[in-house]
Design an enzyme around this catalytic site. Structure first.
Site, short mmCIF file in Angstrom:
data_model
loop_
_atom_site.label_atom_id
_atom_site.label_comp_id
_atom_site.label_asym_id
_atom_site.label_seq_id
_atom_site.Cartn_x
_atom_site.Cartn_y
_atom_site.Cartn_z
N ASN A 76 0.82 -1.21 0.00
CA ASN A 76 0.00 0.00 0.00
C ASN A 76 0.86 1.26 0.00
OD1 ASN A 76 -2.23 -1.62 0.04
ND2 ASN A 76 -2.80 -1.20 2.16
N ALA A 84 -4.95 8.13 10.82
CA ALA A 84 -5.95 7.28 10.17
C ALA A 84 -5.67 5.79 10.35
CB ALA A 84 -6.03 7.60 8.67
N LYS A 133 -19.31 4.18 15.53
CA LYS A 133 -19.40 2.97 16.37
C LYS A 133 -18.83 3.20 17.76
CE LYS A 133 -19.38 -0.17 12.44
NZ LYS A 133 -19.67 0.91 11.46
N VAL A 141 -19.09 -2.67 2.83
CA VAL A 141 -20.07 -3.62 2.35
C VAL A 141 -20.22 -3.58 0.83
CG1 VAL A 141 -22.07 -2.08 2.57
CG2 VAL A 141 -22.36 -4.54 2.87
N THR A 184 -27.29 -8.88 6.91
CA THR A 184 -27.46 -9.48 8.24
C THR A 184 -28.88 -9.39 8.76
OG1 THR A 184 -26.75 -7.39 9.27
CG2 THR A 184 -25.05 -9.06 8.88
#
Length: 613
Positions: free
Chosen positions: A317, A362, A408, A453, A470
């Site tokens: 990367n 990050a 989250k 996703v 889900t």
């Protein structure tokens, strides 16, 4: 040599300037001038010389005749009227305008504009129609264009110019009632966008082109749903802020992407403030090879930093982003540093050597289900790695430290969210005890990022399904990678230290809707061609995410799209003591103690993992 091709045009414009003067005199005398009247005609070299100079200065000769437009008409008007004013002034100074009929000074610019403009218009018309005359396309698709604005107008113009693409515009649809019944380049506005199905059936449309680059996400969803119902292929233009220099043509058309349906109106940034914050400064980005980190590096590189330090654990990367930036910004002073944020020796070496003034942090583990069973690694990397980096940033007098967090972290039900919340707490506490400004930026899921996703759904669709969701009601806040990075940059520029900035991300999107749209955009029908399978909530997964804790009041900032979470206070000495115990537990891989520390530091944590301890 590059300007020599302008010489014939300049010569033509000069000859027409002289001819226009002669015709202006002849028109004045009804083409029957006396011998004395020829004195005025013989002055044409003066007028021609002045006119050529003004036309050259205005850049009229640089216009491409094949694409002559209103811009060229404005240049001709300006040059012709400016030329006659200057010529009249010179002639007045030289000879007091003796024997020069005043009306010829009025006739001249209009005659000149005709002599300049008609050949340009004729050449453009010939170019636009000659190709189709000599090389008629074997088959043309009937095209219906949604949007009769500037972009639609430019698309039709390009279809006329380049019939080899095989597009035949037959009509527009637009919701502006005043346009109904009108025509653009001879193509009629047939109705509103709600009439799409009827028009497609009546005219046997082959393809639909969406020319609405400034449409909002709600408008775009409605249009795409109507296009899907018509069962006709459709394409669109890029978003307005992605269209380079306003250029709209057939080559910019592309398939509709999920970003078009889930993106919000363009976020306007205070670029001047952001550039002032980063220009001529040494900037460091940790996790600089990841989805967010690499985009941050690209954004920072545009803002003329003194030097950019990319800190990344993945060798591949790091190689990729370094190669890209060196090619795009060859003059940028760039340092690609391989290392891990938990490696204090490497971190200290880099901060001591380069003395970064701004750090964008990050680097983090972020995969929720995986980290549920990797508690030690999650805590060691996300908490202790952040702590070591933040401590060193303070020690080496870094001006600004921007930590990238997640929604989250609010009332977390998983290990990952809890570790990010503790990282927030530590940075806020350190902000009160150091000169370094510690700023937290919190946002939701990022479309297209590694592990998100959307790539998973696309992969499942390519395999023929099923697409796994889900829960039927599960929802998430979504934003694009550029949007996330813009929030980070804006927060870093706005923050005074200690803030938690949150993007106003609008309404959450159901994952089921996301899956259905991706299936439709692939040309398939949900639950017919591609099945959607519900697998149940995974460990640590919430049904709905939150942006603020109940005890976090939110306030507006000077930026309408960015909110401020007024954070809770925490006992610093107690936090330090608990983190020390956590580090000791990490050293002996005692996940039971680590989980206990997580629960004490974040009492609102509700995780089955903790309940089992």
């Amino acid at each position: 040599m590059s300007r020599l091709h302008h010489v014939p045009i300049l010569i033509y414009d000069a000859l027409m300037a002289g001819l226009a003067w002669v015709l202006a005199i002849l028109v004045r005398y009804n083409f029957q001038p006396n011998t004395e009247d020829f004195a005025a005609i013989y002055l044409f070299p003066i007028v021609m010389g002045v006119q050529v100079w003004i036309a050259w200065r205005s850049g009229l000769q640089r216009g491409i005749w094949r694409y002559a437009s209103m811009h060229d008409v404005r240049l001709m008007l300006n040059a012709a009227f400016s030329g006659i004013l200057v010529s009249a002034l010179i002639l007045f100074i030289l000879m007091r305008l003796e024997n020069i009929p005043r009306s010829s000074l009025i006739f001249y610019p209009f005659i000149l504009i005709i002599l300049w403009g008609l050949p340009r218009l004729a050449y453009r018309l010939w170019c636009e129609h000659s190709f189709s005359f000599f090389h008629p396309p074997t088959h043309q698709q009937k095209v219906l264009i949604l949007g009769a604005g500037t972009s639609g107008d430019m698309l039709v113009r390009d279809m006329v110019r380049t019939p080899q693409y095989g597009y035949l515009p037959v009509g527009f649809l637009d919701d502006q009632a005043k346009l109904l019944g009108g025509k653009l380049h001879g193509v009629p506005v047939l109705g509103s966008i709600d009439d799409l199905q009827q028009v497609v059936d009546e005219l046997d449309i082959d393809v639909i082109l969406i020319a609405m680059p400034s449409a909002t996400d709600e408008q775009m969803r409605r249009v795409v749903e109507l296009c899907e119902q018509s069962h006709v292929p459709f394409r669109t233009l890029p978003k307005l802020d992605n269209v380079v220099n306003g250029q709209v043509d057939l080559t910019t058309l592309r398939d509709v992407s999920i970003d078009d349906l889930l993106g919000r109106a363009k976020v306007e940034l205070e670029w001047q403030t952001i550039q002032t914050n980063l220009q001529k400064k040494t900037v460091m980005v940790t996790g600089g090879g990841g989805s967010i980190g690499s985009e941050l590096c690209r954004q920072v590189a545009k803002l003329d930093p003194k030097q950019l330090i990319i800190f990344e654990r993945s060798e591949f990367n790091l190689y990729q982003i370094e190669l890209q930036l060196r090619q795009t910004y060859p003059s940028l002073t760039l340092h690609a540093c391989l290392g891990d944020i938990t490696d204090k020796i490497t971190l200290e070496h880099i901060l001591q050597r380069y003395q970064p003034q701004v750090i964008f942090h990050a680097a983090a583990y972020k995969h929720v289900p995986m980290l549920q069973d990797q508690v030690r690694q999650a805590a060691y990397n996300n908490i202790l790695g952040t702590k070591r980096l933040a401590d060193l940033a303070s020690q080496y007098q870094c001006e600004t430290f921007v930590m990238i967090s997640t929604d989250k972290a609010v009332n977390p039900t998983n290990v990952m969210g809890t570790t990010k919340r503790i990282a927030e707490i530590y940075c806020q506490g350190l902000n009160e005890r150091t000169e370094t400004k510690f700023i937290t930026v919190r946002f939701g899921n990022v479309l297209g990022s590694a592990g998100s996703v959307v790539p998973l759904f696309k992969q499942q669709i390519r395999r023929g399904g099923p697409v796994t969701v889900t829960h039927p009601e599960i929802s998430r806040y979504f934003m694009t990678i550029p949007e996330a990075c813009q929030l980070i940059l804006q927060g870093g520029a706005m923050g005074q230290g200690g803030e938690i900035f949150v993007l106003d991300m609008g309404k959450p999107i159901k994952i089921r809707y996301l899956a259905e749209q991706l299936i439709r955009l692939s040309g398939k029908i949900p639950d017919q061609d591609i099945k959607i399978q519900y697998t149940g909530l995974r460990a640590g997964e919430k049904l709905h995410e939150e942006l603020f804790h109940d005890e976090e009041e939110f306030a507006q900032t000077r930026h309408q799209k960015i909110l401020l979470a007024l954070h809770r206070t925490n006992h610093w000495e107690r936090t330090q003591d608990l983190l020390q115990k956590m580090e000791q537990a990490c050293d002996v891989y005692d996940e039971v103690v680590i989980l206990q520390m997580l629960k004490i530091l974040v009492p609102e944590m509700h995780s089955e993992k903790v309940l089992k301890v």
